[in-house]
Design a protein around this motif. Sequence first.
Motif, short mmCIF file in Angstrom:
data_model
loop_
_atom_site.label_atom_id
_atom_site.label_comp_id
_atom_site.label_asym_id
_atom_site.label_seq_id
_atom_site.Cartn_x
_atom_site.Cartn_y
_atom_site.Cartn_z
N MET A 1 15.21 -8.48 22.16
CA MET A 1 15.85 -7.88 21.01
C MET A 1 17.37 -8.01 21.09
SD MET A 1 14.69 -6.66 18.29
CE MET A 1 13.90 -5.32 17.52
N ARG A 2 17.94 -7.92 22.28
CA ARG A 2 19.40 -8.02 22.41
C ARG A 2 19.92 -9.38 22.01
NH1 ARG A 2 21.39 -4.69 27.68
NH2 ARG A 2 21.50 -2.73 26.57
N ALA B 1 22.90 -12.65 18.10
CA ALA B 1 22.90 -13.78 17.17
C ALA B 1 23.24 -13.31 15.76
CB ALA B 1 21.55 -14.48 17.18
N GLN B 2 22.72 -12.15 15.37
CA GLN B 2 23.03 -11.61 14.04
C GLN B 2 24.51 -11.25 13.93
OE1 GLN B 2 20.25 -8.36 13.62
NE2 GLN B 2 18.79 -9.62 12.47
N SER C 1 29.92 -12.51 11.93
CA SER C 1 31.31 -12.79 12.24
C SER C 1 31.71 -14.15 11.67
CB SER C 1 31.52 -12.77 13.75
OG SER C 1 32.85 -13.10 14.06
N ARG C 2 30.85 -15.14 11.81
CA ARG C 2 31.12 -16.49 11.29
C ARG C 2 31.26 -16.47 9.77
NH1 ARG C 2 33.86 -20.29 13.13
NH2 ARG C 2 34.38 -20.99 11.10
#
Length: 107
Positions: free
Chosen positions: A1-2, A7-8, A13-14
């Motif tokens: 989950m981490r 990744a989310q 941020s991107r």
Amino acid sequence: MRAAEAAQRAAASRREIDKYMEGIRTRVRRFVLVPPSLQGNPEAEASVTLLPGGEVLDVRISKSSGNAAYDAAVESAIRKGQPYVVPSGDQFQQYFRRFTMVFRPLQ
């Protein structure tokens, strides 16, 4: 989950960085006065250095389009568009302190 959460966060941020960069591009394009004698769709590349408030510290044509008037128009437009809306802190330092922008008149 981490890993999924990381990744989310990275994707979010991107997207935020891309939003700021597109705002800068859009603003600069408004100020570019394309020379009437310009032929084709030449590419000019500009290296930009900003201050934390979004003011231009330096701008240089790092790759000429081959047309001095168009290169000058791009450089002038970058200066005229300031100050730019930029993020603060680490995002500014990493992505907006120094960056390269590519311009084509038919973009």
